[in-house]
Design an enzyme around this catalytic site. Sequence first.
Site, PDB file in Angstrom:
ATOM      1  N   ASP A  92      31.824   5.549  12.730  1.00  0.00           N
ATOM      2  CA  ASP A  92      32.351   4.419  11.962  1.00  0.00           C
ATOM      3  C   ASP A  92      32.792   3.267  12.867  1.00  0.00           C
ATOM      4  OD1 ASP A  92      33.465   3.506   9.284  1.00  0.00           O
ATOM      5  OD2 ASP A  92      35.268   3.405  10.514  1.00  0.00           O
ATOM      6  N   GLU A 116      27.492   3.040  13.202  1.00  0.00           N
ATOM      7  CA  GLU A 116      27.612   1.872  12.319  1.00  0.00           C
ATOM      8  C   GLU A 116      27.797   0.637  13.186  1.00  0.00           C
ATOM      9  OE1 GLU A 116      30.201  -0.173   8.753  1.00  0.00           O
ATOM     10  OE2 GLU A 116      31.222   0.918  10.331  1.00  0.00           O
TER      11      GLU A 116
HETATM   12  C1  GLC Z   1      33.368   1.043   8.034  1.00  0.00           C
HETATM   13  C2  GLC Z   1      33.217   1.819   6.744  1.00  0.00           C
HETATM   14  C3  GLC Z   1      34.074   1.162   5.701  1.00  0.00           C
HETATM   15  C4  GLC Z   1      35.508   1.249   6.175  1.00  0.00           C
HETATM   16  C5  GLC Z   1      35.667   0.610   7.547  1.00  0.00           C
HETATM   17  C6  GLC Z   1      36.983   0.948   8.164  1.00  0.00           C
HETATM   18  O1  GLC Z   1      32.883  -0.243   7.931  1.00  0.00           O
HETATM   19  O2  GLC Z   1      31.873   1.904   6.364  1.00  0.00           O
HETATM   20  O3  GLC Z   1      33.924   1.755   4.439  1.00  0.00           O
HETATM   21  O4  GLC Z   1      36.348   0.635   5.252  1.00  0.00           O
HETATM   22  O5  GLC Z   1      34.694   1.048   8.456  1.00  0.00           O
HETATM   23  O6  GLC Z   1      37.005   2.286   8.559  1.00  0.00           O
END
Ligand code: GLC
Length: 524
Positions: free
Chosen positions: A199, A262
């Site tokens: 993440d 991500e």
């Molecule tokens: C990422 C996740 C999102 C979350 C953020 C903070 O972007 O996909 O859903 O709110 O991180 O952890």
Amino acid sequence: MAVDQPGWWQCGLVYQIYPRSFQDTNDDGVGDLPGITQRLGYLHWLGVDAIWISPIFPSPMADFGYDVADYCDIDPLFGTLEDFDRLTSAAHARDIKVIVDYVPNHTSDQHPWFIDARSTRQSEHRDWYLWSDANPPNNWISVFGGSAWQWDTATNQAYYHAYLREQPDLNWRNPAVQQAMLDVLRFWFDRGVDGVRIDALRQLVKDRDLRDNPPNPAWQPGQDPYASLTPLYTTDQPEVLEHVAQFREVSDGYPERVLIGELWLPIERLVAYYGVDGRGLHLPFNFHLILAQWQARQIARLVEQYEVALPAGGWPNWVLGNHDRPRIASRVGVAQARVAAMLLLTLRGTPTLYQGDELGLENVPIPDALIQDPVERNVPGLGLGRDPERTPMQWDATNNGGFCSTEAQPWLPLAADHALRNVATQREDPRSMLTLYRRLIALRRAMPALSVGSYRTLHADEHVFAFTRESGGQRVHVALNLSDQPRMTRLPGGELLLSTHLDRERGSTAETIELRADEGVIVG
Ligand code: GLC
């Protein structure tokens, strides 16, 4: 180039489960782990190779699980570690891999590390987070609105949070943080998970000198306030790659594990995360189909730009939607969502499918009184709230769509059309979106050209995008009409394998074919 010995994560399809909204089994209106286990038969039938499950760890749920209070347990809302083990072995028995979310950038403010850190300046964990005497020390803003610094009155310092103030950022320059978080990775790999989705990876390290981020000249009032600055000093710092190398070292200690990151980054920066000498990620998530304008020439250009930018040995991947962005069917329309499905399943690279997109689910309008997402509360009215794409799965025509019992109250409302648009109905319909997805997945699995073959653009104009995939003498052509008018196009002849309309089959095609409005075809 075609690939000789692909890993499971190269030829497979990843299916994202947003666990709160997948299947509830205890009638609290929130999905759970036994619910996922119960629906594995469906996922197997659909043809998915791996599930990525958004966070299931103990959490106060300020950000619905992305605020983790214990990395090595399961929140009672979702079940227990035993439920998780049962899910993993049941998935493995069906040849489905399990990927969990790994949230290294920040903890919950209720994590024991942060509770200790904020207790006194001398506490053991103080330096596990990022503190400043100045309030605020610079112009950094939170992705979720407002300053990224929160003043702590008890200890007279501010702490940094890239997201909510309930999500303090960890200090990755501290070796103790690194070791603790690498242990978390080992914990899940030891438990048998096949991979992690990392993440908020680009946020992991911030500028040591806390320099101001420069304004973004392209930003206009009314757009996402986070985009008003260019996050030059808060994201994509060179040290992030050093930590990716640490993650990779851990994952390489286990057979066939996959690291997915991500990363909301431009292509030229995204590909850096493949790393050098196998020290990077297997799949830096490529979100550019989410960001791109839905126009044939633009999409073709994007695919080519990405293909050219990939480093040697870097395996591509494509994503159409997730729990943070408006649904594909709402972005491009229900008719074009079928073309998008064909694109996702025929491009070179691992596809990730977000739960419900296989039914063509659209964003569900959420009445003010039912808003859940803190983003909608913090930055209201700009369409940034994520509840509309997080509504419960629609399994059947019963009151709550089979997501929970008819007496229970789902945590978010279902779409008004759920009695018509659901798994049970679409399974029986030979022309449904679900049938299209299932057939595309099956075709991709059956044809190495589609799963691991090379890619070559054939044609791109304003309306039509066509390309060829090829492996070991097997050749497949894909032609997509991204417009709502019929278009003529030229393709090397062959047999029609599939049309997005699912109404013409297996005839030989001439070199010039007419694509109907919103139609894509695969010819082989
Ligand atoms: C990422 C996740 C999102 C979350 C953020 C903070 O972007 O996909 O859903 O709110 O991180 O952890």
